[in-house]
Design a protein around this motif. Structure first.
Motif, PDB file in Angstrom:
ATOM      1  N   CYS A 227       0.901  -1.097  -0.018  1.00 55.17           N
ATOM      2  CA  CYS A 227      -0.072   0.056  -0.055  1.00 55.17           C
ATOM      3  C   CYS A 227       0.706   1.303   0.014  1.00 55.17           C
ATOM      4  N   LEU A 228       2.267   1.116   0.370  1.00 52.78           N
ATOM      5  CA  LEU A 228       3.046   2.451   0.280  1.00 52.78           C
ATOM      6  C   LEU A 228       2.916   2.826  -1.259  1.00 52.78           C
ATOM      7  N   ILE A 229       2.410   2.055  -2.329  1.00 55.51           N
ATOM      8  CA  ILE A 229       2.453   2.657  -3.553  1.00 55.51           C
ATOM      9  C   ILE A 229       1.264   3.726  -3.962  1.00 55.51           C
ATOM     10  N   GLU A 230       0.657   3.759  -2.938  1.00 52.70           N
ATOM     11  CA  GLU A 230      -0.755   4.714  -3.051  1.00 52.70           C
ATOM     12  C   GLU A 230      -0.261   5.960  -2.523  1.00 52.70           C
ATOM     13  N   ALA A 231       0.810   6.328  -1.619  1.00 54.87           N
ATOM     14  CA  ALA A 231       1.051   7.589  -0.985  1.00 54.87           C
ATOM     15  C   ALA A 231       2.534   7.952  -1.522  1.00 54.87           C
TER      16      ALA A 231
END
Length: 408
Positions: A227-231
């Motif tokens: 989920c780090l790819i989202e922000a």
């Protein structure tokens, strides 16, 4: 490669088709920040709405798992999908910040009711040897629909945000009709024998399970890193002086690679035991995300995206498959609900703590954390393999014993 999915029961294919339809309409959430800006919501107030949206994801999966085991899978799916459609209408007409927060929370609660029920319904319908393929099929549907929604949503947003809300609500209602008319009721297997009902109707059966308590945080670490790819990925691309177009290209590349590679990976890896595949694919995701820290050009970023996309395509549905392999038959939806609740916490942590570490400790610290924590969590899941296998064998033996005819 599609022969891997051949022979799956009708229920799996209906969930596959319904998921594509529903995810094709997944447009409001990705463009919510832009919609709020068009409504005059200040930048300082936007996090309140997004926080409410995230908070709903911590409630919905647990409620969905409980309802699916207690009242039936199909009913829970229909309630959630109709609730999503209604929530979109309420969110669009919400007159102030408080009502926007309440309707955003309602949207995420109702939306996350569906996943645990659908996963349990698929597990009920599919033989244990085909569940891995079935969950991969459903995960593939999510990616197909999301890829289409990304392209269509960007176009519709330029014509009017009301179109996003209309399409999102309409596709939810279409899936609700499909579920209500084509899916079985799905009450789930009934426990039999002296242990019937020992786990109760709530989540005690999940949280008394030591193996599940060990797996949930390990899975959550892996999900948080993804989920780090989202922000954090957008922040890294921005800080390298690259345009938003580059970010859009990276997300488009990810969608294309996963849609193309997932059925290939499922076919190629079909004869490999699930846990080695999970460990290898999760390590690829962790290293791919961590290598974002050394990328500084569009081609370099594309290389990192390709790496973690390969891992994502190889993972396709393995989390859910592993969870189902250790879940008691009469608690399948609650086990899925607990897993998806952990995913909600992981995503919330990635979007809040992840960006805080990036901003205050520095990007390199975040990417090193991603590498070390991701690889460590993946290897630890692999170390739990003997326990997972023993549990799976015990559950299969108990199921066979319960279904055996009683003498006399």
């Amino acid at each position: 490669m599609l022969s891997t999915f051949s022979g799956l029961p009708r229920t799996a294919w209906i969930v596959f088709a319904g998921t594509i339809v529903n995810r094709l309409g997944f447009m409001v959430t990705p463009f919510l920040v832009y919609y709020l800006g068009s409504r005059g919501i200040s930048t300082s107030d936007v996090p309140y709405v997004l926080g409410a949206l995230g908070a709903g994801n911590l409630v919905g999966p647990l409620l969905g798992g409980f309802l699916a085991d207690r009242s039936g899978r199909r009913a829970t799916m229909v309630i959630g999908l109709v609730g999503v459609a209604a929530s979109h209408g309420l969110l669009f007409v919400a007159p102030n910040l408080l009502s926007l927060m309440l309707t955003a929370a309602l949207l995420s609660v109702t939306g996350s009711l569906v996943g645990p029920a659908a996963s349990a319904l698929v597990a009920d319908a599919v033989d244990k040897d085909r569940r891995r393929a079935a969950f991969s099929l459903v995960h593939w549907a999510v990616n197909i629909g999301t890829a289409g929604a990304g392209m269509l949503g960007g176009f519709l947003a330029t014509k009017g945000y009301w179109l996003l809300f209309t399409v999102d609500a309409a596709t939810s209602l279409v899936y609700a009709v499909i579920a209500a008319t084509m899916l079985p009721r799905g009450t789930g297997p009934k426990a039999a024998g002296p242990k019937a009902g020992a786990g109760g109707a709530g989540y005690g059966v999940v949280y008394r399970d030591r193996l599940m308590r060990g797996l949930l945080p390990l899975f959550a670490v892996s999900v948080a890193i993804y989920c780090l790819i989202e922000a954090s990925l957008p922040l890294a691309i921005r800080d390298d002086g690259l345009s938003p177009t580059v970010l859009g290209m990276m997300f488009a590349l990810n969608a294309a690679l996963v849609v193309i590679l997932q059925p290939i990976a499922t076919a190629v890896l079909a004869d490999v035991k699930p846990l080695p595949v999970y460990v290898s694919a999760s390590v690829l995701v962790a290293l791919g995300v961590a290598l974002t820290g050394v990328a500084d050009s569009p081609w370099a970023y594309a290389g990192t995206v390709a790496l973690w996309s390969l891992g994502e395509a190889s993972l396709g549905g393995l989390h859910s498959s592993i969870i189902q392999s250790i879940a008691p038959e009469d608690a399948r939806a609650r086990y899925q609900g607990a897993f998806q609740w952990a995913c909600g916490i992981a995503r919330f942590t990635a979007l809040t703590a992840g960006t805080a570490v990036y901003a205050h400790a520095g990007p390199s610290v975040l990417w090193w954390i991603a590498a070390v924590a991701g690889v460590g969590a993946s290897l630890t899941v692999g170390a739990l393999g003997p326990m997972i296998n023993r549990r799976h064998i015990a559950i299969e033996q108990a199921a066979a014993s319960d279904s055996a005819p009683v003498a006399g």
